[in-house]
Design a protein around this motif. Structure first.
Motif, mmCIF file in Angstrom:
data_model
loop_
_atom_site.group_PDB
_atom_site.id
_atom_site.type_symbol
_atom_site.label_atom_id
_atom_site.label_comp_id
_atom_site.label_asym_id
_atom_site.label_seq_id
_atom_site.Cartn_x
_atom_site.Cartn_y
_atom_site.Cartn_z
ATOM 1 N N ILE A 171 0.821 -1.216 0.000
ATOM 2 C CA ILE A 171 0.000 0.000 0.000
ATOM 3 C C ILE A 171 0.850 1.259 0.000
ATOM 4 N N LYS A 172 1.897 1.302 0.815
ATOM 5 C CA LYS A 172 2.573 2.561 1.084
ATOM 6 C C LYS A 172 3.619 2.952 0.051
ATOM 7 N N VAL A 173 3.979 2.048 -0.856
ATOM 8 C CA VAL A 173 4.936 2.413 -1.897
ATOM 9 C C VAL A 173 4.225 3.248 -2.964
ATOM 10 N N GLU A 174 4.980 3.882 -3.824
ATOM 11 C CA GLU A 174 4.406 4.677 -4.917
ATOM 12 C C GLU A 174 4.857 4.105 -6.257
ATOM 13 N N PRO A 175 3.949 3.652 -7.139
ATOM 14 C CA PRO A 175 2.501 3.628 -6.927
ATOM 15 C C PRO A 175 2.105 2.413 -6.093
ATOM 16 N N GLU A 193 5.654 7.582 4.186
ATOM 17 C CA GLU A 193 4.914 7.255 2.966
ATOM 18 C C GLU A 193 3.398 7.207 3.174
ATOM 19 N N TRP A 194 2.940 7.552 4.361
ATOM 20 C CA TRP A 194 1.493 7.549 4.596
ATOM 21 C C TRP A 194 0.829 8.680 3.821
ATOM 22 N N ASP A 195 -0.345 8.407 3.258
ATOM 23 C CA ASP A 195 -1.176 9.460 2.671
ATOM 24 C C ASP A 195 -2.636 9.016 2.742
ATOM 25 N N PRO A 196 -3.571 9.934 2.582
ATOM 26 C CA PRO A 196 -4.995 9.578 2.699
ATOM 27 C C PRO A 196 -5.434 8.510 1.705
ATOM 28 N N ALA A 197 -4.845 8.501 0.508
ATOM 29 C CA ALA A 197 -5.235 7.493 -0.486
ATOM 30 C C ALA A 197 -4.850 6.095 -0.010
ATOM 31 N N ASP A 230 8.811 4.901 14.847
ATOM 32 C CA ASP A 230 8.691 5.345 13.459
ATOM 33 C C ASP A 230 7.247 5.362 12.969
ATOM 34 N N HIS A 231 6.309 5.044 13.868
ATOM 35 C CA HIS A 231 4.863 5.091 13.592
ATOM 36 C C HIS A 231 4.378 3.971 12.678
ATOM 37 N N LEU A 232 5.231 2.991 12.438
ATOM 38 C CA LEU A 232 4.857 1.830 11.636
ATOM 39 C C LEU A 232 5.086 0.528 12.401
ATOM 40 N N HIS A 233 6.215 0.446 13.095
ATOM 41 C CA HIS A 233 6.604 -0.786 13.778
ATOM 42 C C HIS A 233 6.292 -0.707 15.262
ATOM 43 N N ALA A 234 5.807 -1.808 15.805
ATOM 44 C CA ALA A 234 5.504 -1.879 17.234
ATOM 45 C C ALA A 234 6.775 -2.073 18.047
ATOM 46 N N ASN A 235 6.770 -1.551 19.266
ATOM 47 C CA ASN A 235 7.844 -1.815 20.205
ATOM 48 C C ASN A 235 7.577 -3.138 20.930
ATOM 49 N N ASP A 236 8.397 -3.459 21.919
ATOM 50 C CA ASP A 236 8.224 -4.730 22.643
ATOM 51 C C ASP A 236 6.816 -4.853 23.235
ATOM 52 N N LYS A 237 6.332 -3.777 23.820
ATOM 53 C CA LYS A 237 5.005 -3.804 24.435
ATOM 54 C C LYS A 237 3.927 -4.035 23.385
ATOM 55 N N GLY A 238 4.074 -3.381 22.229
ATOM 56 C CA GLY A 238 3.117 -3.594 21.151
ATOM 57 C C GLY A 238 3.187 -4.995 20.583
ATOM 58 N N CYS A 269 -4.856 -24.505 7.462
ATOM 59 C CA CYS A 269 -5.724 -23.411 7.877
ATOM 60 C C CYS A 269 -5.047 -22.074 7.601
ATOM 61 N N LEU A 270 -5.855 -21.035 7.419
ATOM 62 C CA LEU A 270 -5.322 -19.699 7.187
ATOM 63 C C LEU A 270 -6.019 -18.710 8.123
ATOM 64 N N VAL A 271 -5.228 -18.108 8.993
ATOM 65 C CA VAL A 271 -5.686 -17.020 9.847
ATOM 66 C C VAL A 271 -5.095 -15.731 9.284
ATOM 67 N N ALA A 272 -5.911 -14.712 9.125
ATOM 68 C CA ALA A 272 -5.433 -13.432 8.592
ATOM 69 C C ALA A 272 -5.555 -12.350 9.649
ATOM 70 N N ALA A 273 -4.618 -11.412 9.632
ATOM 71 C CA ALA A 273 -4.655 -10.265 10.527
ATOM 72 C C ALA A 273 -4.882 -8.999 9.717
ATOM 73 N N THR A 274 -5.636 -8.080 10.282
ATOM 74 C CA THR A 274 -5.841 -6.795 9.635
ATOM 75 C C THR A 274 -4.544 -5.996 9.612
ATOM 76 N N ILE A 275 -4.440 -5.083 8.648
ATOM 77 C CA ILE A 275 -3.244 -4.255 8.479
ATOM 78 C C ILE A 275 -3.266 -3.140 9.520
ATOM 79 N N ALA A 276 -2.170 -2.990 10.238
ATOM 80 C CA ALA A 276 -2.094 -2.029 11.339
ATOM 81 C C ALA A 276 -1.971 -0.598 10.815
ATOM 82 N N PRO A 277 -2.338 0.394 11.630
ATOM 83 C CA PRO A 277 -2.225 1.800 11.212
ATOM 84 C C PRO A 277 -0.763 2.230 11.108
ATOM 85 N N TYR A 278 -0.510 3.244 10.254
ATOM 86 C CA TYR A 278 0.864 3.704 10.090
ATOM 87 C C TYR A 278 0.963 5.197 9.787
ATOM 88 N N LYS A 279 -0.044 5.966 10.137
ATOM 89 C CA LYS A 279 0.016 7.419 9.947
ATOM 90 C C LYS A 279 1.193 7.990 10.728
#
Length: 414
Positions: free
Chosen positions: A297-301, A339-343, A388-396, A325-335
């Motif tokens: 998502i975050k690369v251009e284009p 490379e974050w943008d509204p689109a 960096d607003h994308l990666h979680a720390n140890d607690k996350g 089996c397949l378990v999926a996780a939702t994509i975490a926020p990264y604002k």
């Protein structure tokens, strides 16, 4: 909603014994998911289960006469230790002259008496062709769960491209010459933050158990977790599984690659192109845990929501066709990431809606809900932000692992 899982027989919950013993007692697969050269994957060992894994990539130029002392953390314990060595991205054959496995005492030093030679169809050395992998013979010993296993390799001939895992978040060691049999760390003074050649370790648990593989990017790979402390979210998941009486899934394989995408090759082959080798081929695999898409998502284009959803559907079809089996996780926020943008945020929201509601997956873990700030749902909660607003720390990372329904990983046994 979870989809109906393909039934498989239930295995008893594992009660893992912890003992300290290592004793002594081969092939290829391709670079991608195309036709494979002959492989020496374990045969006649139906109870082999992956206890550790990392995903291979090109990590530099191979060097003749090099020794590697690689430190990894087991998830499930068992007997019959095997290692899988990879030349998947090599353009020339590589020869492993000596391979030993032992338990770590501290630094590069091993527990006295634990370091034992590994063989390959009875031989001390093995040559792996370009694009190939090789499994060792099993060591008839019991390896503890949660142990610091040390695999020492000597590579006398290794021209061309070096196959390995660049961002290990774990200190290992290198040297010149063959010091693999030594339990002292005196000759292993050079440090490295990568794993070279080694990409999987398997054991035979008693009672029987299965494994889950986390298919992901740098968040799964552990970036911004604390180096050498095993605080990636799959590590925390392994700790929960080890003590859980509700599931027989005990092995955890980390198939994360920093920068990896679902759709396109880049850092590592895409999830679509590496699924077979890095995930589905792992012994004892029961469930794939998919947490990937932010790099698409975050690369251009960036990828459109429809393109990424089509990639998820293809992955789901292939995982289910393999009987997993397949378990999926939702994509975490990264604002806040550069490379974050509204689109891109709109794509993330649409893809997350698909993950939550499509029914394509056996279960869903909502990492978006776990990590997002209630004050700004487009951002990671500050307490979980690695900086960096994308990666979680140890607690996350721990919060992510705690959010996984452990029984959902055993969905095929219900």
């Amino acid at each position: 909603m979870p989809r109906t899982a393909r039934p498989r027989s239930r295995t008893a919950p594992a009660a893992l014994s912890l003992c300290l013993a290592l004793g002594c007692g081969s092939g290829g697969t391709p670079r991608g998911d195309g036709p494979a050269p002959p492989s020496s994957a374990p045969t006649g060992t139906g109870h082999d289960v992956v206890t550790w894994a990392s995903s291979a990539d090109r990590i530099g130029a191979a060097v003749d006469g090099r020794g590697y002392r690689l430190v990894v953390r087991t998830s499930v314990g068992g007997t019959g230790l095997r290692v899988r060595l990879s030349n998947a991205f090599g353009d020339q054959p590589v020869t492993f002259g000596n391979v030993h496995a032992g338990l770590r005492r501290d630094g590069a030093a091993l527990v006295p008496g634990s370091n034992r030679r590994m063989t390959f169809r009875g031989a001390r050395s093995v040559t792996v062709p370009a694009g190939g992998i090789v499994y060792s013979d099993p060591l008839p010993v019991r390896v503890p769960a949660a142990s610091a296993l040390v695999v020492s390799l000597y590579v006398p001939r290794a021209g061309g491209v070096l196959t390995g895992h660049w961002m290990a978040m774990q200190t290992s060691y290198t040297t010149d010459g063959d010091h693999t049999a030594e339990e002292s760390g005196a000759n292993w003074a050079q440090r490295t933050g990568s794993w070279s050649y080694l990409d999987a370790v398997t054991v035979r648990p008693r009672p029987a158990a299965g494994a889950v593989a986390a298919l992901g990017d740098s968040i799964t790979d552990g970036w911004h977790s604390t180096t050498d402390l095993d605080r990636r979210w799959p590590d925390y998941l392994a700790r929960r599984l080890r003590t859980s009486p509700t599931t027989s899934v005990k092995g955890v394989a980390n198939a994360g690659i920093a920068g990896n995408k679902v759709l396109a090759d880049g850092p590592g082959q895409s999830a679509l192109n590496r699924l077979s080798r890095d995930v589905l081929a792992l012994p004892g695999l029961r469930t794939v845990f998919l947490f990937q898409g932010v790099n698409d998502i975050k690369v251009e284009p960036g990828a459109t929501a429809d393109e990424l959803i089509a990639g998820y559907r293809t992955l789901a079809d292939r995982v289910h066709a393999a009987g997993k089996c397949l378990v999926a996780a939702t994509i975490a926020p990264y604002k806040g990431w550069q490379e974050w943008d509204p689109a891109g945020e709109a794509v993330r929201r649409k893809v997350n809606s698909f993950i939550r509601t499509s029914g394509e997956f056996d279960a869903v873990t909502d990492f978006d809900r776990v990590l997002r700030s209630p004050d700004d749902p487009e951002r990671i909660l500050p307490a979980f932000d690695g900086g960096d607003h994308l990666h979680a720390n140890d607690k996350g990372m721990r919060a992510m692992a705690d959010a996984v329904d452990l029984q959902s990983l055993d969905c095929g046994s219900r």
